[in-house]
Design a protein around this motif. Structure first.
Motif, PDB file in Angstrom:
ATOM      1  N   VAL A  28      64.831  52.321  26.566  1.00  0.00           N
ATOM      2  CA  VAL A  28      65.908  51.402  27.326  1.00  0.00           C
ATOM      3  C   VAL A  28      65.501  50.592  28.412  1.00  0.00           C
ATOM      4  O   VAL A  28      63.994  50.347  29.622  1.00  0.00           O
ATOM      5  CB  VAL A  28      66.861  52.682  28.309  1.00  0.00           C
ATOM      6  N   LEU A  29      65.676  49.746  29.292  1.00  0.00           N
ATOM      7  CA  LEU A  29      64.985  49.283  30.137  1.00  0.00           C
ATOM      8  C   LEU A  29      66.144  48.871  30.602  1.00  0.00           C
ATOM      9  O   LEU A  29      66.815  47.803  30.767  1.00  0.00           O
ATOM     10  CB  LEU A  29      64.623  46.773  29.451  1.00  0.00           C
ATOM     11  N   THR A  30      66.259  48.678  32.152  1.00  0.00           N
ATOM     12  CA  THR A  30      66.463  48.293  33.566  1.00  0.00           C
ATOM     13  C   THR A  30      66.097  47.221  34.538  1.00  0.00           C
ATOM     14  O   THR A  30      64.991  46.964  34.602  1.00  0.00           O
ATOM     15  CB  THR A  30      66.705  49.344  33.874  1.00  0.00           C
ATOM     16  N   LEU A  31      67.011  46.579  34.505  1.00  0.00           N
ATOM     17  CA  LEU A  31      66.870  44.930  35.277  1.00  0.00           C
ATOM     18  C   LEU A  31      67.378  45.020  36.676  1.00  0.00           C
ATOM     19  O   LEU A  31      68.416  45.092  36.861  1.00  0.00           O
ATOM     20  CB  LEU A  31      67.688  43.236  34.880  1.00  0.00           C
ATOM     21  N   PRO A  32      67.153  44.872  37.430  1.00  0.00           N
ATOM     22  CA  PRO A  32      66.706  45.603  39.093  1.00  0.00           C
ATOM     23  C   PRO A  32      67.511  44.615  39.961  1.00  0.00           C
ATOM     24  O   PRO A  32      66.832  43.357  39.597  1.00  0.00           O
ATOM     25  CB  PRO A  32      66.411  46.612  39.303  1.00  0.00           C
ATOM     26  N   LYS A  33      68.630  44.835  40.887  1.00  0.00           N
ATOM     27  CA  LYS A  33      68.858  43.997  42.110  1.00  0.00           C
ATOM     28  C   LYS A  33      69.061  42.122  41.664  1.00  0.00           C
ATOM     29  O   LYS A  33      68.927  41.025  41.597  1.00  0.00           O
ATOM     30  CB  LYS A  33      67.525  43.599  43.421  1.00  0.00           C
ATOM     31  N   VAL A  34      70.539  42.661  40.440  1.00  0.00           N
ATOM     32  CA  VAL A  34      70.671  41.296  40.326  1.00  0.00           C
ATOM     33  C   VAL A  34      71.536  40.601  40.781  1.00  0.00           C
ATOM     34  O   VAL A  34      73.213  42.138  41.507  1.00  0.00           O
ATOM     35  CB  VAL A  34      71.206  41.132  38.768  1.00  0.00           C
ATOM     36  N   THR A  35      71.826  39.450  41.051  1.00  0.00           N
ATOM     37  CA  THR A  35      72.963  38.739  42.439  1.00  0.00           C
ATOM     38  C   THR A  35      73.441  38.268  41.377  1.00  0.00           C
ATOM     39  O   THR A  35      74.820  37.327  41.969  1.00  0.00           O
ATOM     40  CB  THR A  35      71.768  38.280  44.136  1.00  0.00           C
ATOM     41  N   TYR A  36      72.725  37.152  40.541  1.00  0.00           N
ATOM     42  CA  TYR A  36      73.805  35.927  40.047  1.00  0.00           C
ATOM     43  C   TYR A  36      74.117  36.349  37.845  1.00  0.00           C
ATOM     44  O   TYR A  36      73.082  36.671  37.641  1.00  0.00           O
ATOM     45  CB  TYR A  36      73.185  34.789  39.837  1.00  0.00           C
ATOM     46  N   ALA A  37      75.028  35.878  37.733  1.00  0.00           N
ATOM     47  CA  ALA A  37      74.717  35.910  36.095  1.00  0.00           C
ATOM     48  C   ALA A  37      73.940  35.373  35.535  1.00  0.00           C
ATOM     49  O   ALA A  37      74.093  35.665  34.824  1.00  0.00           O
ATOM     50  CB  ALA A  37      76.316  35.736  36.061  1.00  0.00           C
ATOM     51  N   GLU A  38      73.327  34.063  36.216  1.00  0.00           N
ATOM     52  CA  GLU A  38      72.515  33.396  35.732  1.00  0.00           C
ATOM     53  C   GLU A  38      70.791  33.819  35.060  1.00  0.00           C
ATOM     54  O   GLU A  38      70.628  34.210  34.902  1.00  0.00           O
ATOM     55  CB  GLU A  38      72.774  32.325  36.361  1.00  0.00           C
TER      56      GLU A  38
END
Length: 434
Positions: free
Chosen positions: A189-199
């Motif tokens: 499992v990979l976790t991408l943090p602090k996403v603010t924009y769909a891009e």
């Protein structure tokens, strides 16, 4: 009317009308299947444990289990004392306590994330490279020797400009190390943090595609969780729900939405003393996440509490009661996963989860048995309710709260039967079988 004859009924519309309507809705049918495939039917862990990259070791999982058992031995050495702390009924006290201890002995952590973000912080590049490579080796070895958690992986740094290159490199080092050690484990499992924009999600998808291509992996092999930690990830400047855009931007790779209690609270200006997973701001964010994810196959995880169960017994008991209550509250709201920050949290994580499933087990099993047998009762259940009842029992089985023998005894159903009710065909949910 003779046998085999069918009564003729009068209609007014030509068959072509139905055909034309079906043709006009064909794009919508396809869109529904693509965007809302339903739950994947795989096990969802009840929690995620975050361990800083430099603290992760080959014995981390066993160490957490041993520390949790030691906390029980010191602060609640038997079922009665543990039940008194948490307010468990006499009926639940012994089975919950026994199952908690067994869980801590055999599978203390269900999902572990080696953290290279907030829990690790900025480090010299050479140090982070070495730590990422080491994490890959340890995780690969754990899966080979049978000591791994069901799910394991890393949380990299986010896709914001200041740390983007470092996050990409850490992910590359980690995944490359796994490939060199024999390939990607099923529980990765990979976790991408602090996403603010769909891009940013789209960019991460392109990154994973590039890695898959470089190693000849099947397209889509790498999925990831999106951490919701900023106000911009919930509401865009035009008033739309950004999190829904993020799910679509993941192009089928998103596996979960994880609520970040403290970053999100701080982003909204909530004072430190009031930053908690039951704050109204947290409830709003998770409700938006839940609706956006419904039917997409993306699962929602609650956040954590930073009140640690350490110190004298009275203080530990207070922290246990808080954690237990927050976990039970989340379960009632259909947030079946959360974060745990300390070994002392996992006894009450499992106590809350086991109590939740065991106290409702007999009623749920009875209702599903009556539904399956077309037997009436005091509740008229629909196919969608049968889906919820079977899903409840399956979750209880997966985490160890329930045993398949007792479920079969009360329902007359096999696990395959339960899975069939939990994942019906789309049309089956619209027509009652009563």
């Amino acid at each position: 009317m003779g046998q085999g004859q069918q009564e003729q009924v009068a209609t007014s519309l030509a068959g072509a009308v139905s055909e034309e309507i079906s043709a006009s809705l064909a794009p919508v049918d396809a869109e529904l299947e693509r965007r809302y495939p339903g739950d994947p039917g795989t096990r969802q862990p009840v929690h995620t444990v975050y361990v800083p990259g430099d603290a992760f070791a080959s014995d981390t999982i066993r160490s957490w289990g041993d520390k949790a058992l030691a906390a029980l031995d010191e602060h609640a050495p038997d079922a009665a004392s543990f039940a008194a702390v948490l307010g468990l009924s006499d009926e639940l006290a012994e089975p919950v306590y026994a199952r908690v201890r067994a869980k801590l002995e055999h599978e203390p952590i269900e999902d572990l994330r080696v953290d290279f973000e907030d829990g690790y912080g900025p480090r010299p590049d050479a140090e982070e490279d070495e730590t990422a490579a080491r994490a890959a080796g340890l995780i690969a070895e754990a899966y080979k020797n049978g000591t791994a958690a069901p799910y394991m992986g890393i949380r990299m740094k986010c896709m914001e400009a200041a740390v983007r290159d470092r996050g990409i490199r850490t992910l590359d080092v980690f995944l490359t190390g796994l490939m060199a050690a024999g390939g990607l484990p099923e529980g990765l499992v990979l976790t991408l943090p602090k996403v603010t924009y769909a891009e940013q999600v789209t960019a991460f998808v392109r990154l994973l595609e590039a890695f898959e291509k470089a190693h000849g992996l099947d397209s889509g092999r790498l999925g990831f969780e999106i951490q919701i930690e900023t106000s911009q990830s919930i509401l865009a400047t035009d008033g739309t729900a950004t999190v829904a855009r993020m799910i679509q931007a993941a192009e089928g790779r998103a596996t979960g939405l994880h609520y970040g209690t403290f970053d999100y609270s701080a982003c909204l200006g909530v004072s430190a003393a009031y930053q908690a997973s039951d704050h109204p701001a947290a409830d709003h964010a998770k409700a938006v996440m839940q609706v956006a994810a419904a039917g997409t196959g993306v699962r929602v995880s609650d956040g954590s509490t930073n009140v640690l169960p350490i110190g004298p017994t009275a203080k530990v008991h207070d922290a246990w009661r808080l954690h237990y209550g927050l976990t039970r509250r989340a379960l009632a709201r259909a947030y079946y996963q959360g974060w745990d920050m300390h070994p002392g949290h996992i006894p009450t994580r499992y106590a809350a989860v086991f109590a939740f499933y065991r106290e409702g087990f007999e009623q749920a099993a009875g209702r599903l048995a009556r539904y399956a047998g077309r037997v009436g009762g005091d509740v008229m259940d629909e196919p969608a309710t049968a889906k919820a009842l079977s899903g409840y029992l399956l979750r209880g089985l997966d985490c160890g709260a329930l045993d398949i023998a007792e479920v079969a005894r009360l329902t007359g159903l096999t696990r395959a039967d339960l899975e069939g009710y939990a994942a019906p065909r789309r049309g089956d949910l619209t027509v009652s079988t009563k």
